[in-house]
Design a protein around this motif. Structure first.
Motif, PDB file in Angstrom:
ATOM      1  N   GLU A 236      -3.838 -10.350 -15.340  1.00  0.00           N
ATOM      2  CA  GLU A 236      -5.285 -10.586 -15.322  1.00  0.00           C
ATOM      3  C   GLU A 236      -5.690 -11.610 -16.373  1.00  0.00           C
ATOM      4  O   GLU A 236      -6.530 -12.488 -16.112  1.00  0.00           O
ATOM      5  CB  GLU A 236      -6.030  -9.265 -15.555  1.00  0.00           C
ATOM      6  CG  GLU A 236      -7.542  -9.400 -15.456  1.00  0.00           C
ATOM      7  CD  GLU A 236      -8.265  -8.073 -15.618  1.00  0.00           C
ATOM      8  OE1 GLU A 236      -9.507  -8.090 -15.727  1.00  0.00           O
ATOM      9  OE2 GLU A 236      -7.587  -7.022 -15.625  1.00  0.00           O
ATOM     10  N   GLU A 237      -5.093 -11.523 -17.566  1.00  0.00           N
ATOM     11  CA  GLU A 237      -5.418 -12.495 -18.619  1.00  0.00           C
ATOM     12  C   GLU A 237      -5.042 -13.910 -18.206  1.00  0.00           C
ATOM     13  O   GLU A 237      -5.809 -14.863 -18.381  1.00  0.00           O
ATOM     14  CB  GLU A 237      -4.687 -12.125 -19.918  1.00  0.00           C
ATOM     15  CG  GLU A 237      -5.211 -10.878 -20.607  1.00  0.00           C
ATOM     16  CD  GLU A 237      -4.341 -10.473 -21.793  1.00  0.00           C
ATOM     17  OE1 GLU A 237      -4.906 -10.062 -22.821  1.00  0.00           O
ATOM     18  OE2 GLU A 237      -3.099 -10.566 -21.688  1.00  0.00           O
ATOM     19  N   LEU A 238      -3.822 -14.061 -17.655  1.00  0.00           N
ATOM     20  CA  LEU A 238      -3.381 -15.386 -17.238  1.00  0.00           C
ATOM     21  C   LEU A 238      -4.247 -15.903 -16.096  1.00  0.00           C
ATOM     22  O   LEU A 238      -4.616 -17.095 -16.073  1.00  0.00           O
ATOM     23  CB  LEU A 238      -1.911 -15.339 -16.823  1.00  0.00           C
ATOM     24  CG  LEU A 238      -1.263 -16.702 -16.523  1.00  0.00           C
ATOM     25  CD1 LEU A 238      -1.278 -17.598 -17.754  1.00  0.00           C
ATOM     26  CD2 LEU A 238       0.169 -16.508 -16.034  1.00  0.00           C
ATOM     27  N   ASN A 239      -4.585 -15.040 -15.154  1.00  0.00           N
ATOM     28  CA  ASN A 239      -5.460 -15.442 -14.046  1.00  0.00           C
ATOM     29  C   ASN A 239      -6.763 -16.035 -14.565  1.00  0.00           C
ATOM     30  O   ASN A 239      -7.230 -17.075 -14.075  1.00  0.00           O
ATOM     31  CB  ASN A 239      -5.786 -14.240 -13.156  1.00  0.00           C
ATOM     32  CG  ASN A 239      -4.621 -13.788 -12.320  1.00  0.00           C
ATOM     33  OD1 ASN A 239      -3.589 -14.443 -12.253  1.00  0.00           O
ATOM     34  ND2 ASN A 239      -4.778 -12.636 -11.665  1.00  0.00           N
ATOM     35  N   GLU A 240      -7.358 -15.375 -15.526  1.00  0.00           N
ATOM     36  CA  GLU A 240      -8.653 -15.827 -16.039  1.00  0.00           C
ATOM     37  C   GLU A 240      -8.536 -17.166 -16.776  1.00  0.00           C
ATOM     38  O   GLU A 240      -9.433 -18.010 -16.697  1.00  0.00           O
ATOM     39  CB  GLU A 240      -9.263 -14.764 -16.955  1.00  0.00           C
ATOM     40  CG  GLU A 240      -9.705 -13.507 -16.220  1.00  0.00           C
ATOM     41  CD  GLU A 240     -10.653 -13.807 -15.067  1.00  0.00           C
ATOM     42  OE1 GLU A 240     -11.623 -14.570 -15.273  1.00  0.00           O
ATOM     43  OE2 GLU A 240     -10.412 -13.298 -13.959  1.00  0.00           O
ATOM     44  N   MET A 241      -7.428 -17.382 -17.490  1.00  0.00           N
ATOM     45  CA  MET A 241      -7.234 -18.663 -18.180  1.00  0.00           C
ATOM     46  C   MET A 241      -7.071 -19.797 -17.179  1.00  0.00           C
ATOM     47  O   MET A 241      -7.655 -20.882 -17.341  1.00  0.00           O
ATOM     48  CB  MET A 241      -6.030 -18.584 -19.118  1.00  0.00           C
ATOM     49  CG  MET A 241      -6.282 -17.750 -20.365  1.00  0.00           C
ATOM     50  SD  MET A 241      -4.939 -17.847 -21.574  1.00  0.00           S
ATOM     51  CE  MET A 241      -3.725 -16.811 -20.790  1.00  0.00           C
ATOM     52  N   VAL A 242      -6.267 -19.556 -16.148  1.00  0.00           N
ATOM     53  CA  VAL A 242      -6.074 -20.582 -15.126  1.00  0.00           C
ATOM     54  C   VAL A 242      -7.396 -20.867 -14.416  1.00  0.00           C
ATOM     55  O   VAL A 242      -7.749 -22.032 -14.163  1.00  0.00           O
ATOM     56  CB  VAL A 242      -4.985 -20.149 -14.125  1.00  0.00           C
ATOM     57  CG1 VAL A 242      -4.926 -21.116 -12.939  1.00  0.00           C
ATOM     58  CG2 VAL A 242      -3.625 -20.083 -14.813  1.00  0.00           C
ATOM     59  N   LEU A 243      -8.128 -19.825 -14.115  1.00  0.00           N
ATOM     60  CA  LEU A 243      -9.414 -19.992 -13.433  1.00  0.00           C
ATOM     61  C   LEU A 243     -10.391 -20.794 -14.295  1.00  0.00           C
ATOM     62  O   LEU A 243     -11.101 -21.682 -13.788  1.00  0.00           O
ATOM     63  CB  LEU A 243     -10.006 -18.620 -13.104  1.00  0.00           C
ATOM     64  CG  LEU A 243     -11.222 -18.614 -12.177  1.00  0.00           C
ATOM     65  CD1 LEU A 243     -10.856 -19.145 -10.808  1.00  0.00           C
ATOM     66  CD2 LEU A 243     -11.786 -17.191 -12.069  1.00  0.00           C
ATOM     67  N   LYS A 244     -10.413 -20.535 -15.594  1.00  0.00           N
ATOM     68  CA  LYS A 244     -11.324 -21.254 -16.491  1.00  0.00           C
ATOM     69  C   LYS A 244     -10.994 -22.746 -16.520  1.00  0.00           C
ATOM     70  O   LYS A 244     -11.884 -23.592 -16.392  1.00  0.00           O
ATOM     71  CB  LYS A 244     -11.253 -20.667 -17.900  1.00  0.00           C
ATOM     72  CG  LYS A 244     -12.159 -21.374 -18.909  1.00  0.00           C
ATOM     73  CD  LYS A 244     -12.101 -20.716 -20.283  1.00  0.00           C
ATOM     74  CE  LYS A 244     -12.989 -21.440 -21.285  1.00  0.00           C
ATOM     75  NZ  LYS A 244     -12.992 -20.798 -22.624  1.00  0.00           N
ATOM     76  N   GLY A 245      -9.727 -23.059 -16.711  1.00  0.00           N
ATOM     77  CA  GLY A 245      -9.358 -24.468 -16.777  1.00  0.00           C
ATOM     78  C   GLY A 245      -9.571 -25.182 -15.456  1.00  0.00           C
ATOM     79  O   GLY A 245     -10.153 -26.272 -15.404  1.00  0.00           O
TER      80      GLY A 245
ATOM     81  N   SER B 177       1.478 -21.195 -22.363  1.00  0.00           N
ATOM     82  CA  SER B 177       2.836 -20.654 -22.305  1.00  0.00           C
ATOM     83  C   SER B 177       2.791 -19.229 -21.796  1.00  0.00           C
ATOM     84  O   SER B 177       2.033 -18.398 -22.307  1.00  0.00           O
ATOM     85  CB  SER B 177       3.496 -20.692 -23.687  1.00  0.00           C
ATOM     86  OG  SER B 177       3.763 -22.022 -24.079  1.00  0.00           O
ATOM     87  N   ALA B 178       3.610 -18.943 -20.772  1.00  0.00           N
ATOM     88  CA  ALA B 178       3.642 -17.600 -20.192  1.00  0.00           C
ATOM     89  C   ALA B 178       4.737 -16.731 -20.785  1.00  0.00           C
ATOM     90  O   ALA B 178       4.648 -15.506 -20.742  1.00  0.00           O
ATOM     91  CB  ALA B 178       3.826 -17.678 -18.679  1.00  0.00           C
ATOM     92  N   ASP B 179       5.793 -17.361 -21.337  1.00  0.00           N
ATOM     93  CA  ASP B 179       6.887 -16.571 -21.923  1.00  0.00           C
ATOM     94  C   ASP B 179       7.601 -17.389 -22.976  1.00  0.00           C
ATOM     95  O   ASP B 179       7.157 -18.485 -23.347  1.00  0.00           O
ATOM     96  CB  ASP B 179       7.859 -16.077 -20.841  1.00  0.00           C
ATOM     97  CG  ASP B 179       8.681 -17.193 -20.184  1.00  0.00           C
ATOM     98  OD1 ASP B 179       8.294 -18.373 -20.296  1.00  0.00           O
ATOM     99  OD2 ASP B 179       9.717 -16.883 -19.554  1.00  0.00           O
ATOM    100  N   GLY B 180       8.718 -16.852 -23.479  1.00  0.00           N
ATOM    101  CA  GLY B 180       9.483 -17.513 -24.521  1.00  0.00           C
ATOM    102  C   GLY B 180      10.614 -18.348 -23.949  1.00  0.00           C
ATOM    103  O   GLY B 180      10.482 -18.951 -22.892  1.00  0.00           O
ATOM    104  N   ALA B 181      11.744 -18.374 -24.647  1.00  0.00           N
ATOM    105  CA  ALA B 181      12.874 -19.217 -24.266  1.00  0.00           C
ATOM    106  C   ALA B 181      14.119 -18.379 -24.016  1.00  0.00           C
ATOM    107  O   ALA B 181      14.237 -17.242 -24.490  1.00  0.00           O
ATOM    108  CB  ALA B 181      13.141 -20.258 -25.349  1.00  0.00           C
ATOM    109  N   LEU B 182      15.059 -18.960 -23.290  1.00  0.00           N
ATOM    110  CA  LEU B 182      16.268 -18.243 -22.917  1.00  0.00           C
ATOM    111  C   LEU B 182      17.186 -18.008 -24.119  1.00  0.00           C
ATOM    112  O   LEU B 182      17.757 -16.930 -24.274  1.00  0.00           O
ATOM    113  CB  LEU B 182      17.014 -19.034 -21.839  1.00  0.00           C
ATOM    114  CG  LEU B 182      18.004 -18.274 -20.963  1.00  0.00           C
ATOM    115  CD1 LEU B 182      17.303 -17.181 -20.161  1.00  0.00           C
ATOM    116  CD2 LEU B 182      18.720 -19.241 -20.020  1.00  0.00           C
ATOM    117  N   GLY B 183      17.328 -19.016 -24.978  1.00  0.00           N
ATOM    118  CA  GLY B 183      18.255 -18.912 -26.095  1.00  0.00           C
ATOM    119  C   GLY B 183      17.912 -17.797 -27.067  1.00  0.00           C
ATOM    120  O   GLY B 183      18.808 -17.155 -27.632  1.00  0.00           O
TER     121      GLY B 183
END
Length: 556
Positions: A339-348, A308-314
């Protein structure tokens, strides 16, 4: 010949007959059949379907099939409409099961009635250590503002209460729960989370996204018996609504083991394409031997990761490029830096897993697309993995073409649009609606849309999603013509995103999603022809029978 010998001969006859029947298969005829078929994914019709060993042999008319397939048994479909089993591409299976066990206040349109339901549930369950539940939505209430711990204290003062918002991205707690968690004025906000506070800086009882863990870490874990009971209930509910396959958005090790146990013991009646929860310890354990493309004849698969990159609209946790229109100074919550998200995507991705990332706000969608671009730059072409953005609700118009450039699937939930239309424009302002819930824009540029519901955030009934996709209206037919009607889908497009394209989003289009020769015979019988009735009736369709791999798993 004595009686025992006679019974033995009869038993041998019955076994032989059953085996012959399975070998010969069956033809279900006298049906009003539809499926998507061919390279052009066109709608075709048929009045009979032949099934053998759980798979489709052919579709056509009874006379032709009987001529080709001598010895097949026949089943009269009684003129009912038959369509492929529906696939929900974004769900929370165990959340649906727990919803059956806990207090459920979804859809309740007043704070007063919500509190009364909680009070009654607590009284009916005096032995529960914690009162748990979900579904509250302040947007439906006259107050249209977050409730407080004091509200809950008025009905349950003596036991901790924890209730998640309808979207699962905020929690409402009472004073007892905050006391047990040690919440004080000094309790800080976190990356990707916020404690809602009053004018004095004290916590009001609402915890958004990451700060929900302040409370959840103190809630006793569910027992194995509770988990199995919840799973059984979820399977029943899914079958009753014609779901033959679902994509489960975030599982852990124990849940995967339970799913396999159900499959091994012939208790799994809905196919599950599971997403590993994150790239941390759970991923390290479940991904140790690489992706699992198929388990137990395609009943299970484990080849994707949910982040999950963010929360919800409501709950105003969706991450926006600009501040919320109705909350100046607040631009939502990004759960990670780039950078954190990049590394997670790269790992998976480097381990061969499809990455499915929740992004609702335009800032989050941009960040996720950036991370997919980074993975492509590091690892080369990623199209084979079929990465997905889960929700893609508010996307900046400049970023929509990037879904094509990066070959990203948009996993979208039509009922989110019709549920959110009472507040979405308030949240983001009219100028940002161009890229909001923009299904037709995505389809027109060639992006694959995987249709889903996000249940139990939305109702489990997939016909609600088909209806929302076609009309963009609530069940009362409002607004006239549909909300931002230029994004309505045709009925064929709507069926496609909940069948063939949802299967494609799980790498399963060769075995699921359509009733074509060689694919699993997953289909449902329904009480009306959704291609002929007035569009206003689509959401009212009822499932009469659900079949998975040629076996009936539900009958009304």
């Amino acid at each position: 010949m004595n009686k025992i010998q006679s019974l033995f001969i009869i038993l041998l006859f019955l076994v032989a007959t059953a085996c012959t029947s399975q070998e010969n298969g069956f033809i279900m005829h006298n049906v009003n059949g539809y499926t998507i078929a061919g390279e052009d994914q066109e709608l075709i019709t048929f009045d009979a379907i032949a099934v053998q060993e759980g798979k489709v042999v052919a579709t056509g008319n009874l006379a032709d099939l009987q001529q080709q397939l001598a010895g097949f048994n026949t089943i009269d479909g009684e003129s009912k409409t038959l369509i492929p089993g529906l696939i929900d591409a974004h769900v929370h299976v165990m959340g649906l099961g727990y919803q059956q066990l806990d207090v459920d206040v979804q859809g309740v349109d007043s704070l007063e009635e919500t509190l009364e339901m909680i009070r009654e549930y607590a009284e009916d369950n005096p032995d529960l250590e914690w009162i748990r539940g979900r579904g509250w939505n302040q947007v439906l209430w006259e107050e249209n503002e977050f409730p407080t711990a004091e509200d809950l204290d008025s009905v349950v003062p003596d036991r901790p209460v924890y209730l998640t918002r309808v979207d699962g991205h905020a929690a409402w707690t009472n004073s007892k729960a905050m006391e047990l968690a040690g919440i004080s004025r000094d309790t800080p906000d976190t990356q990707g989370g916020r404690v809602v506070r009053d004018e004095f800086g004290d916590a009001t009882g609402i915890f958004v996204d990451a700060t929900m863990s302040y409370i959840t870490q103190h809630i006793p874990e569910r027992t194995q018996k509770e988990n199995e009971q919840a799973f059984e209930l979820a399977l029943q509910v899914m079958a009753e609504h014609g779901l033959t396959s679902v994509h489960d958005a975030r599982i852990d090790v124990d849940t995967w083991d339970m799913y396999k146990d159900f499959a091994d013991n012939d208790k799994l009646i809905t196919r599950i394409y599971a997403m590993i929860g994150g790239t941390g310890d759970i991923f390290d354990e479940l991904a140790e031997n690489g992706p699992i493309e198929s388990y137990a004849n395609d009943l299970l698969a484990l080849r994707s990761v949910k982040i999950s990159a963010d929360g919800a609209l409501g709950s105003r946790g969706a991450a926006m490029i600009e501040h919320y229109h109705d909350d100046p100074g607040n631009d939502g919550l990004l759960f990670y830096d780039q950078e954190e998200l990049n590394e997670m995507v790269l790992k998976g991705a480097s381990n061969g897993f499809q990455m499915n990332i929740h992004a609702i706000g335009d800032a989050a969608n941009r960040q996720v697309l950036n991370s997919f671009q980074y993975a492509q730059e590091q690892l080369g072409d990623q199209s084979e993995l079929r990465h997905r953005v889960e929700h893609a609700q508010i996307v900046h118009p400049d970023d929509i073409p990037r879904f094509v450039e990066l070959d990203i699937i948009a996993s979208m939930q039509p009922t989110h649009a019709t549920s959110d239309m009472n507040m979405a424009e308030d949240r983001v302002g009219s100028e940002r609606m161009e890229g909001a819930y923009a299904w037709q824009t995505f389809l027109d540029q060639g992006t694959v849309i995987a249709g889903g519901s996000d249940f139990p955030v939305e109702n489990v009934n997939p016909f609600y999603g088909l209806y929302s996709a076609v009309t963009r209206q609530d069940h009362g037919g409002m607004p006239p013509g549909g909300w931002y009607s230029e994004h309505r889908l045709s009925r064929v497009e709507a069926l496609r995103i909940f069948t063939r394209d949802a299967a494609y989003a799980a790498h399963q289009e060769d075995v699921l999603g359509t009733l074509e020769t060689g694919k699993w015979a997953d289909f449902i019988l329904i009480d009306r022809d959704i291609f002929e009735v007035d569009a206003s009736q689509i959401w009212e369709a009822e499932v009469l029978e659900t079949w998975v791999a040629g076996e009936k798993v539900y009958q009304q």
